[in-house]
Design a protein around this motif. Structure first.
Motif, PDB file in Angstrom:
ATOM      1  N   LEU A   1      27.182 -11.505  -0.447  1.00 40.28           N
ATOM      2  CA  LEU A   1      27.670 -12.264   0.708  1.00 40.28           C
ATOM      3  C   LEU A   1      28.965 -12.983   0.357  1.00 40.28           C
ATOM      4  O   LEU A   1      29.883 -13.064   1.187  1.00 40.28           O
ATOM      5  N   THR A   2      29.041 -13.518  -0.859  1.00 43.35           N
ATOM      6  CA  THR A   2      30.276 -14.167  -1.308  1.00 43.35           C
ATOM      7  C   THR A   2      31.397 -13.139  -1.427  1.00 43.35           C
ATOM      8  O   THR A   2      32.534 -13.389  -1.014  1.00 43.35           O
ATOM      9  N   LEU A   3      31.065 -11.989  -1.974  1.00 36.24           N
ATOM     10  CA  LEU A   3      32.056 -10.920  -2.110  1.00 36.24           C
ATOM     11  C   LEU A   3      32.617 -10.511  -0.749  1.00 36.24           C
ATOM     12  O   LEU A   3      33.828 -10.278  -0.613  1.00 36.24           O
ATOM     13  N   GLN A   4      31.751 -10.441   0.254  1.00 37.00           N
ATOM     14  CA  GLN A   4      32.202 -10.061   1.597  1.00 37.00           C
ATOM     15  C   GLN A   4      33.222 -11.053   2.139  1.00 37.00           C
ATOM     16  O   GLN A   4      34.219 -10.656   2.768  1.00 37.00           O
ATOM     17  N   GLN A   5      32.987 -12.355   1.901  1.00 32.12           N
ATOM     18  CA  GLN A   5      33.949 -13.361   2.343  1.00 32.12           C
ATOM     19  C   GLN A   5      35.302 -13.149   1.673  1.00 32.12           C
ATOM     20  O   GLN A   5      36.355 -13.216   2.305  1.00 32.12           O
ATOM     21  N   ILE A   6      35.258 -12.900   0.365  1.00 31.63           N
ATOM     22  CA  ILE A   6      36.485 -12.758  -0.401  1.00 31.63           C
ATOM     23  C   ILE A   6      37.249 -11.512   0.015  1.00 31.63           C
ATOM     24  O   ILE A   6      38.472 -11.562   0.277  1.00 31.63           O
ATOM     25  N   THR A   7      36.568 -10.371   0.125  1.00 28.04           N
ATOM     26  CA  THR A   7      37.251  -9.126   0.442  1.00 28.04           C
ATOM     27  C   THR A   7      37.809  -9.166   1.872  1.00 28.04           C
ATOM     28  O   THR A   7      38.880  -8.605   2.133  1.00 28.04           O
ATOM     29  N   ALA A   8      37.125  -9.861   2.787  1.00 25.65           N
ATOM     30  CA  ALA A   8      37.637  -9.978   4.157  1.00 25.65           C
ATOM     31  C   ALA A   8      38.964 -10.729   4.163  1.00 25.65           C
ATOM     32  O   ALA A   8      39.898 -10.347   4.883  1.00 25.65           O
ATOM     33  N   LEU A   9      39.083 -11.769   3.343  1.00 25.62           N
ATOM     34  CA  LEU A   9      40.330 -12.533   3.274  1.00 25.62           C
ATOM     35  C   LEU A   9      41.419 -11.757   2.564  1.00 25.62           C
ATOM     36  O   LEU A   9      42.594 -11.843   2.934  1.00 25.62           O
ATOM     37  N   LEU A  10      41.039 -10.977   1.561  1.00 27.61           N
ATOM     38  CA  LEU A  10      42.027 -10.166   0.848  1.00 27.61           C
ATOM     39  C   LEU A  10      42.569  -9.050   1.724  1.00 27.61           C
ATOM     40  O   LEU A  10      43.717  -8.624   1.579  1.00 27.61           O
ATOM     41  N   ASP A  11      41.724  -8.573   2.661  1.00 30.65           N
ATOM     42  CA  ASP A  11      42.115  -7.451   3.523  1.00 30.65           C
ATOM     43  C   ASP A  11      42.919  -7.874   4.741  1.00 30.65           C
ATOM     44  O   ASP A  11      43.470  -7.038   5.445  1.00 30.65           O
ATOM     45  N   ASP A  12      42.928  -9.202   5.030  1.00 37.64           N
ATOM     46  CA  ASP A  12      43.659  -9.685   6.210  1.00 37.64           C
ATOM     47  C   ASP A  12      45.156  -9.374   6.106  1.00 37.64           C
ATOM     48  O   ASP A  12      45.738  -9.485   5.040  1.00 37.64           O
TER      49      ASP A  12
END
Length: 204
Positions: A193-204
């Motif tokens: 779940l933490t990884l999902q938050q991080i990757t979503a911000l990196l992909d923005d």
């Protein structure tokens, strides 16, 4: 775009000890190009005063709460075998000093295991020196670095950074993408779940 994940912690923070398994898993999952940096937040300043009994009881209560919620192991013999002090800055300096030899993570683990499993007191310098020796650091260099001015500067800079970022507590995760800071929710049980938050911000 350059990105860094800052792990804001204190090596003597019980919630950081509880988060250790998830943090180790998360690090394995992070994109290889994402830098990870440790920031010591400085939970409690230097003190030679014994910890008041009511505070000792409060902290033991936190340990029991964490144990019940997450199954984290604690050795409560610490409270009878030591004279506890509300003092974590020296342990933070030990992490910074160990970092100069490339052993920051090893020192963090040694402090946590020593404190929470072996009933050793990382507020005491002789305990930290023994841990440095066990981790095969150059002990003479480690001792010198504990008292170096730049170690104190790094500690105070880290503490100031954590306050400037308004982290809610320890541990905290702060993601810097370009010039934008993002607070990442710490999940103690599911690093995905933490990884999902991080990757979503990196992909923005």
């Amino acid at each position: 775009m350059a990105a860094t994940l800052f792990y804001v912690h204190d090596p003597m923070c019980s919630w950081c000890w509880a988060y250790r398994p998830a943090w180790q898993q998360l690090k394995q999952l992070l994109p290889s190009e994402l830098l990870v940096e440790y920031v010591v937040g400085g939970l409690a300043p230097d003190s030679d005063e014994p910890m008041p009994v009511d505070l000792q009881e409060d902290i033991q209560g936190y340990w029991r709460k964490i144990q019940q919620q997450l199954g984290t192991e604690f050795n409560f013999d610490f409270w009878s075998k030591n004279t506890p002090r509300r003092s974590t800055y020296e342990a933070c300096r030990a992490v910074i000093a160990a970092d100069k030899q490339g052993y920051a993570e090893a020192m963090i683990e040694a402090i946590q295991r020593g404190y929470y499993l072996q009933a050793r007191n990382p507020s005491d310098r002789d305990v930290l020196v023994a841990m440095a020796k066990e981790q095969e650091l150059d002990v003479a260099v480690f001792l010198a670095d504990l008292d170096e001015a730049d170690t104190e500067i790094r500690l105070l800079d880290d503490i100031a950074m954590a306050r400037r970022w308004k982290v809610p507590g320890f541990p905290s995760l702060v993601l810097l993408v370009g010039d934008q800071l993002h607070h990442i929710e710490v999940n103690y049980q599911d690093p995905q779940l933490t990884l999902q938050q991080i990757t979503a911000l990196l992909d923005d």
